[in-house]
Design a protein around this motif. Structure first.
Motif, PDB file in Angstrom:
ATOM      1  N   MET A 186      13.120  -6.101  -3.066  1.00 43.49           N
ATOM      2  CA  MET A 186      12.345  -5.043  -3.414  1.00 43.49           C
ATOM      3  C   MET A 186      13.391  -4.039  -2.433  1.00 43.49           C
ATOM      4  O   MET A 186      12.372  -3.581  -1.710  1.00 43.49           O
TER       5      MET A 186
ATOM      6  N   VAL B  23       9.632   0.367   2.502  1.00 41.98           N
ATOM      7  CA  VAL B  23       9.377  -0.473   1.104  1.00 41.98           C
ATOM      8  C   VAL B  23       7.893  -1.463   0.928  1.00 41.98           C
ATOM      9  O   VAL B  23       7.574  -1.875   0.627  1.00 41.98           O
ATOM     10  N   LEU B  24       7.309  -1.590   2.583  1.00 38.30           N
ATOM     11  CA  LEU B  24       5.861  -1.816   2.955  1.00 38.30           C
ATOM     12  C   LEU B  24       5.048  -1.058   2.386  1.00 38.30           C
ATOM     13  O   LEU B  24       4.055  -2.022   1.399  1.00 38.30           O
TER      14      LEU B  24
ATOM     15  N   LYS C 232       5.758  -1.955  -1.298  1.00 39.87           N
ATOM     16  CA  LYS C 232       5.303  -3.460  -2.079  1.00 39.87           C
ATOM     17  C   LYS C 232       3.154  -2.826  -2.151  1.00 39.87           C
ATOM     18  O   LYS C 232       2.453  -3.594  -3.481  1.00 39.87           O
ATOM     19  N   GLU C 233       2.585  -2.316  -1.376  1.00 42.86           N
ATOM     20  CA  GLU C 233       1.204  -2.222  -1.102  1.00 42.86           C
ATOM     21  C   GLU C 233       0.718  -1.616  -2.080  1.00 42.86           C
ATOM     22  O   GLU C 233      -0.457  -1.592  -3.005  1.00 42.86           O
TER      23      GLU C 233
ATOM     24  N   ILE D  68       1.728  -0.727  -5.366  1.00 40.02           N
ATOM     25  CA  ILE D  68       2.068  -1.760  -6.307  1.00 40.02           C
ATOM     26  C   ILE D  68       1.403  -2.543  -6.991  1.00 40.02           C
ATOM     27  O   ILE D  68       0.228  -3.138  -7.672  1.00 40.02           O
ATOM     28  N   GLU D  69       0.654  -3.678  -5.244  1.00 38.61           N
ATOM     29  CA  GLU D  69      -0.025  -4.262  -5.708  1.00 38.61           C
ATOM     30  C   GLU D  69      -1.484  -3.824  -5.598  1.00 38.61           C
ATOM     31  O   GLU D  69      -2.237  -4.280  -6.763  1.00 38.61           O
TER      32      GLU D  69
ATOM     33  N   CYS E 295       4.158  -2.854 -13.317  1.00 39.60           N
ATOM     34  CA  CYS E 295       2.879  -3.398 -12.543  1.00 39.60           C
ATOM     35  C   CYS E 295       2.292  -4.351 -13.955  1.00 39.60           C
ATOM     36  O   CYS E 295       1.890  -5.806 -13.380  1.00 39.60           O
TER      37      CYS E 295
ATOM     38  N   LYS F  99       4.649  -7.549 -14.158  1.00 40.72           N
ATOM     39  CA  LYS F  99       4.059  -8.658 -13.253  1.00 40.72           C
ATOM     40  C   LYS F  99       2.288  -9.146 -13.334  1.00 40.72           C
ATOM     41  O   LYS F  99       2.919 -10.354 -13.227  1.00 40.72           O
TER      42      LYS F  99
END
Length: 212
Positions: A1, A10-11, A14-15, A17-18, A72, A75
């Protein structure tokens, strides 16, 4: 991603988005029917406050908010399908958590919209100029479909409905039109009739500006 340039960013993406995906799951399980605007307003409010209060303030921020929300949602739809838990219908005016019915998800395997929103590179590649171009194209097509819609409206009434007065530029009127459409949208307590009046006024004012 590869949306942002360094690994920490990026991390963090990702966090985020989760977290947003989990918030959406919680919200949809508690209340199965939403519009996009209702979800954004809920995400701007306590206890979540995930989106800034200014998330809809300009075309680029609006696009980014919309894209991240739909990323999201798609997802979550994938996750729920893998778990055979729920089906998720996704549309700006109707986001609905539906009971799982086995076999139906195969019908949506080739889904260009899902492919688009699940690709975060689309978000990174879309600039403010790109968004303005998409909006201009949209409003031009709207205008083409109703080119004579404002012709019979007195110009004084049109200016009043647009809540501005001359002299103004076409670019300013386009921006004002988007603002009024949002203001008088039924989701915001407005009405279709009021939005139609604003549309007529918008086209009438555009005719006057063109003549000048």
């Amino acid at each position: 991603m590869q949306v942002l340039h360094n690994s920490d960013s990026v991390l963090k993406m990702k966090e985020d988005i989760e977290i947003l995906t989990q918030i959406l799951a919680e919200s949809l399980e508690a209340k199965p029917h939403w519009t996009e605007l209702q979800l954004i307003e809920s995400l701007q409010s306590p206890p979540y406050e995930f989106f800034d209060k200014e998330a809809l303030r300009d075309p680029l921020t609006l696009f980014q908010t919309h894209f991240l929300l739909f990323h999201c949602l798609y997802k979550l739809r994938e996750r729920w399908r893998e778990q055979q838990r729920y089906e998720l219908f996704i549309h700006t005016l109707n986001i609905e958590c539906q009971p799982w019915r086995g076999g139906e998800s195969a019908l949506a395997e080739n889904d260009p919209l899902a492919d688009y929103y699940l690709d975060l590179n689309q978000l990174a590649r879309t600039s403010e100029a790109d968004v303005e171009s998409m909006l201009d194209d949209f409003w031009q097509r709207m205008g083409h479909s109703s080119a004579k819609v404002g012709t019979d409206m007195p110009v004084e009434d049109a200016w009043l409905l647009m809540e501005v007065g001359p002299p103004v530029t076409r670019a300013f009127i386009k921006k004002q039109y988007r603002k009024l459409v949002h203001k008088y949208h039924p989701d915001k307590g407005g009405s279709v009739a009021k939005m139609q009046q604003v549309q007529k006024a918008y086209h009438r004012v555009l005719e006057v500006i063109k003549e000048e």
